[in-house]
Design a protein around this motif. Structure first.
Motif: not given
Length: 137
Positions: A57-60, A65-67
């Motif tokens: 979940a943290i990786i996703v 966020i940048p996208i």
């Protein structure tokens, strides 16, 4: 000192004796002492599944966020470009109408303060041979 002869004296025993058939029955005794039930096996994934889900979940979230931020910036730029194009293409709106629509904060943001020293201005005017083109345009 007394002479000691190996052949004539009694041999000393070590005191340790191996029971009869000890090595033949040893493996059977060890296997008999082992527990008969298999121990419960918990897989590594099942034990730490919550940690794996949290990391995923943290990786996703870190990747999305940048996208999302870039998409938001692009939409802001497109909105400002559309407003600018609309204002340039619709010439029925005069400058006075635009000024009337602006707030005092917008007008203050538009003000440009040029703090040019007189010496720098004189130097540019003296060294530039095309000054008349700048003045007339």
């Amino acid at each position: 000192m007394n002479n000691f002869k190996l052949d004539t004296n009694e041999k000393i025993t070590s005191g340790f004796k191996i029971p009869e058939d000890y090595f033949e029955t040893f493996s059977e005794k060890v296997l008999h002492q082992l527990p008969s039930e298999e121990p419960k096996v918990i897989s590594f994934y099942a034990k730490y599944s919550r940690i794996f889900y949290a990391a995923a979940a943290i990786i996703v979230l870190a990747l999305s966020i940048p996208i999302a931020n870039q998409l938001q910036n692009n939409s802001d730029e497109m909105a400002s470009n559309e407003i600018e194009n609309y204002l340039t293409q619709h010439t029925s709106i005069s400058d006075d109408d635009i000024v009337n629509l602006l707030d005092t904060e917008d007008i203050e943001n538009i003000k440009i303060e040029n703090k040019i020293e007189n010496e720098a201005l004189e130097e540019v005017l003296l060294n530039n041979s095309q000054i008349e083109d700048y003045i007339t345009n």
